[in-house]
Design a protein around this motif. Structure first.
Motif, PDB file in Angstrom:
ATOM      1  N   ASP A  87       0.859  -1.173   0.000  1.00 37.25           N
ATOM      2  CA  ASP A  87       0.000   0.000   0.000  1.00 37.25           C
ATOM      3  C   ASP A  87       0.903   1.233   0.000  1.00 37.25           C
ATOM      4  N   GLN A 111      -0.022   4.333   1.591  1.00 37.67           N
ATOM      5  CA  GLN A 111      -0.156   4.972   2.894  1.00 37.67           C
ATOM      6  C   GLN A 111      -0.098   3.908   3.975  1.00 37.67           C
ATOM      7  N   ASN A 168       5.570   5.174   4.168  1.00 34.62           N
ATOM      8  CA  ASN A 168       4.780   5.290   2.940  1.00 34.62           C
ATOM      9  C   ASN A 168       5.372   4.364   1.874  1.00 34.62           C
ATOM     10  N   THR A 204      -3.226   0.792  -3.876  1.00 36.09           N
ATOM     11  CA  THR A 204      -3.579   1.841  -2.932  1.00 36.09           C
ATOM     12  C   THR A 204      -4.723   2.693  -3.472  1.00 36.09           C
ATOM     13  N   THR A 217      -4.829   5.990  -1.974  1.00 32.68           N
ATOM     14  CA  THR A 217      -4.466   7.278  -1.404  1.00 32.68           C
ATOM     15  C   THR A 217      -3.402   8.007  -2.213  1.00 32.68           C
TER      16      THR A 217
END
Length: 525
Positions: free
Chosen positions: A59, A61, A66, A87, A89
């Motif tokens: 992912d 986030q 990160n 992801t 985001t």
């Protein structure tokens, strides 16, 4: 080759629902897949240290980091590991930056993209397998090429090296492509060569390499047009050994040709000598024998007349006359027989000068001449002879043969000065003033040699006989002037010729004569 099965996927996501979705989609696509779940920094560090996974889904986030930092950490540890970011985001800018950093694909978290996740994993894995196989094949090919003695290179049209295998570097004795370029300079350039047509070129590098040998290279190359640029792909082979063999063979051939020429010349000279030898035996040696035969006939006639007049009144007078004739004839016959015997001995001596092996050694010419002069002085105490012997050098020659040369030349000078009230004989070396010689050809050939001379104030000879007197049984004067076999000077010429030297003479009637011979400082083998 069969595709390797995807076995273990590292799933990095701190959202349990998202992880469940991912596992469900992957299990639909891949059987017996193992999924390692990472939900925090500690698990990530542990998984990265073990590195027992084939694929990564992350992912962007994360609660502790990160996706970009995660991507960077994985690529630093496993540069070739395939990675997909799943992801909802991230932004388009993040996706572009991630792709530049080595991300293989980017999938949005949404129900309509779940199927896309399975496809992305499948296609990324297939791409990874293809790249890995290509890389392995390239490594294997490069390894094989590096084991070859054949150099392989790529260059541009101006001859600048773009690539080269290890064999090229080894041939040139360098360790880098830049050093190879310096060694080859622009010798790979092919500005006028047609595309797609191979050509061969042999070059010699001017610098010296191991064992002080020149490096010869054979280049086989083909210019091709790649991305609108002319690229030369080619092979380089070290042909130094072949070139050395060719040079050695050429040198051997030249040596053999020279030896054959020398041997042919020697055989021709031997044939000439044999012809002269046969002529001498049939002509010159026959003369005293024919004279012996004539005097034997006269002796026989004298004895027959003596028998016819045995009972006459003048028996005593006839007997005395016959005795005188018989004695005279016998004396002439003995003299002729002795002359024939001397000629035969001289012929045998002359023959030995051509057959005897030359034993080269340093010989002090001064000592040789002084010994012979001393012997001449002791043998002729009644003669008034003034000897002028200049310092003579040491030369490499056959001692016994050179003694024969000097003996014959000194005997010759003594013989033709016997009627002089004061004989002057000069022995020395000649500086080689070509302007003051009558035999320019022989003197010129002797310029790089040591030239010896013996000069006397004897009766001399006619200039036109200067070369003739070196022939067998040839004399400058008749036997009434000076007796001899006519072989001494012939022996001198033969011995000096075998020493790779020259002989010549200069003289005028009643003005003396000078005899020259030359010897090389170091004779050829």
């Amino acid at each position: 080759m069969n595709e390797a099965r995807l076995q273990t996927i590292l799933l990095i996501d701190d959202n349990p629902n998202d992880r469940l979705v991912v596992k469900r989609e992957l299990n639909r696509e891949f059987e017996d897949i193992t999924i390692q779940e990472v939900i925090d920094q500690k698990q990530f560090d542990s998984a990265l240290e073990k590195a027992d996974f084939d694929f990564v889904i992350t992912d962007f986030q994360l609660g502790w980091s990160n996706g970009l930092k995660t991507l960077s950490a994985i690529k630093e540890r496993l540069p070739d590991c395939p990675i997909i970011m799943f992801t909802n985001t991230g932004t388009q800018e993040i996706a572009v930056e991630a792709m530049k950093s080595g991300l293989d694909d980017y999938v949005i978290k949404s129900p309509q993209h779940f199927v896309r996740l399975r496809q992305a994993v499948r296609s990324t894995w297939q791409k990874f397998q293809t790249q890995r196989k290509a890389s392995e094949l390239e490594q294997r090919l490069q390894s094989l090429l590096n084991q070859l003695d054949i150099g392989i290179f790529r260059a541009n049209q101006s001859g600048q090296l773009l690539e080269a295998n290890t064999a090229v570097l080894n041939m040139l004795g360098v360790e880098s492509l830049e050093a190879a370029q310096v060694a080859l300079s622009q010798r790979l350039a092919a500005p006028q060569r047609p595309l797609g047509v191979s050509y061969t070129r042999e070059i010699e590098l001017s610098q010296s390499y191991e064992n002080e040998r020149s490096l010869w290279l054979k280049i086989i190359a083909t210019p091709s047009l790649i991305n609108s640029k002319v690229i030369i792909n080619g092979l380089i082979e070290d042909i130094s050994a072949r070139k050395q063999a060719e040079q050695a063979l050429n040198q051997l051939n030249q040596t053999l040709e020279l030896q054959v020429g020398q041997r042919t010349e020697q055989l021709a000279e031997i044939n000439r000598e044999l012809e002269l030898f046969a002529y001498s035996i049939s002509h010159d040696l026959r003369t005293p024998i024919r004279q012996i035969d004539g005097f034997v006939g006269l002796l026989e006639e004298a004895l027959r007349q003596y028998d016819q007049h045995q009972q006459s009144a003048n028996q005593s007078d006839i007997g005395q006359k016959a005795d005188k004739q018989v004695g005279h004839y016998l004396e002439v016959i003995l003299d002729l027989a002795s002359q024939a015997n001397k000629m035969i001995d001289a012929l045998l001596a002359f023959s030995r000068t051509g057959r005897a092996e030359i034993v080269y050694e340093p010989v002090d010419m001064g000592k040789v001449v002084q010994q012979l002069v001393s012997q001449a002085v002791d043998n002729m105490p009644e003669r008034s002879i003034y000897w002028h012997v200049s310092p003579l050098p040491t030369v490499v020659c056959d001692r016994s043969m050179i003694v024969t040369v000097w003996q014959n030349l000194i005997d010759n000078a003594l013989k033709f000065t016997k009627d002089q009230a004061e004989a002057h004989i000069h022995i020395g070396t000649w500086a080689g003033d070509l302007e003051n010689t009558t035999n320019l050809e022989a003197a010129t050939r002797s310029q790089q040699k040591t030239i010896f001379l013996i000069e006397d104030n004897g009766i001399g000879f006619k200039p036109e006989k200067a070369d003739q007197i070196f022939g067998m049984f040839q004399q400058a004067h008749n036997s009434e002037v000076a007796k001899g076999t006519g072989i001494g000077l012939a022996s001198v010429r033969r011995i000096i010729a075998r020493h790779q030297g020259e002989t010549w003479a200069e003289g005028k009637m009643h003005q003396g004569a000078t005899f020259y011979f030359s010897l090389p400082a170091v004779p050829d083998p």
